[in-house]
Write a protein that holds these residues in place. Structure first.
Motif, PDB file in Angstrom:
ATOM      1  N   GLU A 400     108.142 -61.134 -61.180  1.00 52.45           N
ATOM      2  CA  GLU A 400     108.078 -60.922 -59.727  1.00 52.45           C
ATOM      3  C   GLU A 400     106.654 -61.108 -59.216  1.00 52.45           C
ATOM      4  O   GLU A 400     106.441 -61.648 -58.134  1.00 52.45           O
ATOM      5  CB  GLU A 400     108.593 -59.528 -59.385  1.00 52.45           C
ATOM      6  CG  GLU A 400     110.111 -59.476 -59.469  1.00 52.45           C
ATOM      7  CD  GLU A 400     110.653 -58.074 -59.409  1.00 52.45           C
ATOM      8  OE1 GLU A 400     109.845 -57.123 -59.379  1.00 52.45           O
ATOM      9  OE2 GLU A 400     111.879 -57.931 -59.386  1.00 52.45           O
ATOM     10  N   ALA A 401     105.685 -60.625 -60.008  1.00 57.47           N
ATOM     11  CA  ALA A 401     104.288 -60.760 -59.590  1.00 57.47           C
ATOM     12  C   ALA A 401     103.920 -62.239 -59.500  1.00 57.47           C
ATOM     13  O   ALA A 401     103.287 -62.678 -58.548  1.00 57.47           O
ATOM     14  CB  ALA A 401     103.380 -60.032 -60.579  1.00 57.47           C
ATOM     15  N   VAL A 402     104.371 -63.023 -60.485  1.00 59.40           N
ATOM     16  CA  VAL A 402     104.088 -64.461 -60.479  1.00 59.40           C
ATOM     17  C   VAL A 402     104.752 -65.107 -59.263  1.00 59.40           C
ATOM     18  O   VAL A 402     104.128 -65.884 -58.535  1.00 59.40           O
ATOM     19  CB  VAL A 402     104.598 -65.112 -61.793  1.00 59.40           C
ATOM     20  CG1 VAL A 402     104.548 -66.625 -61.706  1.00 59.40           C
ATOM     21  CG2 VAL A 402     103.784 -64.609 -62.976  1.00 59.40           C
ATOM     22  N   ALA A 403     106.024 -64.744 -59.020  1.00 63.24           N
ATOM     23  CA  ALA A 403     106.760 -65.317 -57.892  1.00 63.24           C
ATOM     24  C   ALA A 403     106.041 -64.995 -56.585  1.00 63.24           C
ATOM     25  O   ALA A 403     105.935 -65.834 -55.694  1.00 63.24           O
ATOM     26  CB  ALA A 403     108.183 -64.786 -57.872  1.00 63.24           C
ATOM     27  N   ALA A 404     105.519 -63.790 -56.469  1.00 67.59           N
ATOM     28  CA  ALA A 404     104.852 -63.369 -55.236  1.00 67.59           C
ATOM     29  C   ALA A 404     103.588 -64.199 -55.009  1.00 67.59           C
ATOM     30  O   ALA A 404     103.235 -64.510 -53.876  1.00 67.59           O
ATOM     31  CB  ALA A 404     104.503 -61.877 -55.316  1.00 67.59           C
ATOM     32  N   GLU A 406     103.164 -67.303 -56.299  1.00 70.30           N
ATOM     33  CA  GLU A 406     103.544 -68.718 -56.147  1.00 70.30           C
ATOM     34  C   GLU A 406     104.139 -69.016 -54.790  1.00 70.30           C
ATOM     35  O   GLU A 406     103.943 -70.118 -54.262  1.00 70.30           O
ATOM     36  CB  GLU A 406     104.550 -69.094 -57.231  1.00 70.30           C
ATOM     37  CG  GLU A 406     103.875 -69.388 -58.559  1.00 70.30           C
ATOM     38  CD  GLU A 406     104.865 -69.613 -59.670  1.00 70.30           C
ATOM     39  OE1 GLU A 406     106.080 -69.438 -59.447  1.00 70.30           O
ATOM     40  OE2 GLU A 406     104.420 -69.969 -60.785  1.00 70.30           O
ATOM     41  N   THR A 407     104.847 -68.098 -54.221  1.00 73.15           N
ATOM     42  CA  THR A 407     105.575 -68.372 -52.984  1.00 73.15           C
ATOM     43  C   THR A 407     104.668 -68.955 -51.891  1.00 73.15           C
ATOM     44  O   THR A 407     105.006 -70.014 -51.337  1.00 73.15           O
ATOM     45  CB  THR A 407     106.307 -67.106 -52.505  1.00 73.15           C
ATOM     46  OG1 THR A 407     107.013 -66.571 -53.600  1.00 73.15           O
ATOM     47  CG2 THR A 407     107.268 -67.402 -51.385  1.00 73.15           C
ATOM     48  N   PRO A 408     103.489 -68.389 -51.624  1.00 75.23           N
ATOM     49  CA  PRO A 408     102.671 -68.951 -50.547  1.00 75.23           C
ATOM     50  C   PRO A 408     102.239 -70.391 -50.855  1.00 75.23           C
ATOM     51  O   PRO A 408     102.077 -71.178 -49.944  1.00 75.23           O
ATOM     52  CB  PRO A 408     101.448 -68.030 -50.501  1.00 75.23           C
ATOM     53  CG  PRO A 408     101.786 -66.836 -51.317  1.00 75.23           C
ATOM     54  CD  PRO A 408     102.920 -67.180 -52.189  1.00 75.23           C
ATOM     55  N   LEU A 409     102.100 -70.727 -52.155  1.00 80.50           N
ATOM     56  CA  LEU A 409     101.671 -72.084 -52.510  1.00 80.50           C
ATOM     57  C   LEU A 409     102.735 -73.117 -52.149  1.00 80.50           C
ATOM     58  O   LEU A 409     102.417 -74.222 -51.774  1.00 80.50           O
ATOM     59  CB  LEU A 409     101.380 -72.163 -54.014  1.00 80.50           C
ATOM     60  CG  LEU A 409     100.190 -71.314 -54.504  1.00 80.50           C
ATOM     61  CD1 LEU A 409     100.036 -71.448 -56.004  1.00 80.50           C
ATOM     62  CD2 LEU A 409      98.901 -71.718 -53.792  1.00 80.50           C
ATOM     63  N   ILE A 410     104.006 -72.685 -52.308  1.00 82.55           N
ATOM     64  CA  ILE A 410     105.118 -73.615 -52.042  1.00 82.55           C
ATOM     65  C   ILE A 410     105.199 -73.921 -50.546  1.00 82.55           C
ATOM     66  O   ILE A 410     105.493 -75.036 -50.138  1.00 82.55           O
ATOM     67  CB  ILE A 410     106.441 -73.017 -52.576  1.00 82.55           C
ATOM     68  CG1 ILE A 410     106.351 -72.907 -54.096  1.00 82.55           C
ATOM     69  CG2 ILE A 410     107.635 -73.872 -52.182  1.00 82.55           C
ATOM     70  CD1 ILE A 410     107.410 -72.007 -54.713  1.00 82.55           C
ATOM     71  N   GLN A 411     104.916 -72.903 -49.743  1.00 81.78           N
ATOM     72  CA  GLN A 411     105.109 -73.097 -48.311  1.00 81.78           C
ATOM     73  C   GLN A 411     104.097 -74.096 -47.705  1.00 81.78           C
ATOM     74  O   GLN A 411     102.996 -74.235 -48.202  1.00 81.78           O
ATOM     75  CB  GLN A 411     104.940 -71.749 -47.612  1.00 81.78           C
ATOM     76  CG  GLN A 411     106.164 -70.876 -47.842  1.00 81.78           C
ATOM     77  CD  GLN A 411     105.943 -69.425 -47.424  1.00 81.78           C
ATOM     78  OE1 GLN A 411     104.813 -68.986 -47.215  1.00 81.78           O
ATOM     79  NE2 GLN A 411     107.022 -68.689 -47.319  1.00 81.78           N
TER      80      GLN A 411
END
Ligand SMILES: *Cc1c(COP(=O)(O)O)cnc(C)c1O
Length: 411
Positions: A400-404, A406-411
């Motif tokens: 979850e920490a990784v996903a949190a 990574e998410t801004p990078l995808i946007q």
């Protein structure tokens, strides 16, 4: 490094002790499996079991029956349950408990539990007054025992007779008093997954003459009640025998023979279960987001299963945790699942009991995880299970920490 995988079986109990096998074979050799089929001077295995289990619990009277569920129903009928009567019981229990209430014609009324998984006394008092119930079927679910002195005082005030469901507390004690000895009647199961194993079977204990005689008559004693050593005197039966229906549910001599040598093993089983329980508990301590359930000093418990809480975890997160654990050989049950699975169901699934709402219990069950600890496990197995669960809980947190991040990078 490859992640470690647990290879033990969560449903494999220990074999039946040799002494019990020999006793069972002797019963089969003579063929007198029915408890009332005896020759002159013979004490049936079922009768001997009753005398021995009465001595073990310190009860005056004991009756062996066909199952734990039968024991519960028999106890309710003996207490005079009438059609449509409300019976209070824990909202966190196993399906045979409300089932026994319904089968005896009663109406289960579910009482909230607290975070220690035992009965909420305020809710008990409120529902006792609101429904006018006379009976509490107290379920020591998964071996968690409430403050028994306080409960018995409260039930005295509320005019509630207490039947104890000790399916998970046979061999346990509260402040030195064997479980099943606080209420009017204690009910036990000897089904394979409990603490003594005869496949199926049940026992009831009581100190009350009338309750004992009614249960013996109910179980299908015909007019042979004098063959019960752990029973009240003949005069009690004479008074009751024409008023009590025969609701056959006797135990046979084969099962009794299998059970008798196991009574003396309960103390050792308690010590071995405690060793497994403590290893698992120590291994799970301090995991972020995982809450252990504190056991009160007064409770001498049988650690045949283990529960912990994942409070406020999203269902998807719990499902991911369970899948990770199962993938590594650790079979967990979740009391929050929408669909009932195997032995695990919860009160909203018991539709025949009508729609009832126990929001505090719902919140607890939503994060409640359960696992069996059969005695075929070693303390090292328990330690390994804990390592796997710790890994899986931490892995979910890290993912979850990784996903949190990574998410801004995808946007
Ligand atoms: C197993 C169980 C019962 C019923 O016992 P059976 O022998 O299976 O009928 C009752 N209450 C609880 C909590 C149980 O786990």
């Amino acid at each position: 490094m490859k992640p470690e995988v647990f290879t033990g079986s969560f449903t494999q109990q220990e074999p039946i002790p040799e002494e019990a096998i020999a006793a069972a074979v002797a019963v089969m050799r003579h063929g007198r499996l029915h408890r009332y089929n005896t020759v002159a001077g013979e004490t049936a295995e079922a009768a001997a079991l009753e005398a021995e289990f009465a001595a073990f619990t310190g009860a005056r009277f004991c009756l062996a029956v066909a199952s734990g569920g039968y024991a519960l129903g028999c106890a309710l009928r003996a207490c005079g349950l009438a059609a449509g009567d409300p019976v209070l019981t824990n909202a966190f229990t196993l399906a045979p408990v409300p089932g026994a209430i319904a089968a005896a014609g009663g109406r289960p009324v579910f009482v909230e539990i607290g975070p220690d998984l035992t009965l909420d006394f305020d809710d008990l008092a409120g529902k006792a007054r609101a429904t006018g119930a006379r009976l509490l079927m107290l379920s020591h679910m998964r071996g968690h025992v409430c403050d028994m002195e306080a409960l018995m005082d409260l039930c005295g005030d509320l005019g509630l007779q207490v039947i104890e469901d000790c399916a998970h507390t046979m061999g346990a004690a509260w402040n030195g008093v064997p479980s099943g000895r606080h209420g009017a009647i204690g009910c036990y199961s000897t089904q394979t997954y409990k603490h003594m194993n005869s496949g199926e079977g049940g026992l009831v204990v009581t100190d009350d003459e009338d309750l004992a005689a009614r249960m013996i008559l109910l179980s299908g004693s015909y007019m042979l009640y004098a063959r019960h050593p752990a029973a009240p005197g003949e005069e009690v039966f004479r008074r009751l025998r024409l008023d009590i229906p025969n609701v056959s549910g006797r135990m046979d001599n084969l099962r009794a023979a299998v059970l008798r040598p196991q009574i003396a093993m309960l103390a050792d089983r308690r010590a071995r279960w405690a060793a497994l329980y403590r290893r698992l508990e120590a291994g799970l301590a301090g995991i972020p987001g995982l809450r252990l359930i504190a056991r009160p000093e007064s409770e001498a418990y049988m650690g045949s299963s283990f529960q912990f809480l994942l409070p406020d975890w999203e269902p998807a997160r719990i499902r991911a945790f369970l899948a990770g654990a199962v993938g590594r050989g650790v079979e967990l049950k979740w009391f929050g699942a929408d669909e009932p699975q195997a032995f695990t169901s919860r009160y909203p699934h018991w539709r025949y009991a009508g729609v009832q709402s126990c929001p505090a219990t719902d919140r607890i069950l939503a994060g409640l995880i359960d696992l069996r600890l059969p005695l075929t496990f070693s303390p090292e197995d328990a330690a390994q299970i804990a390592r796997i669960l710790r890994d899986e809980a931490l892995r979910i947190g890290q993912a979850e920490a990784v996903a949190a991040v990574e998410t801004p990078l995808i946007q």
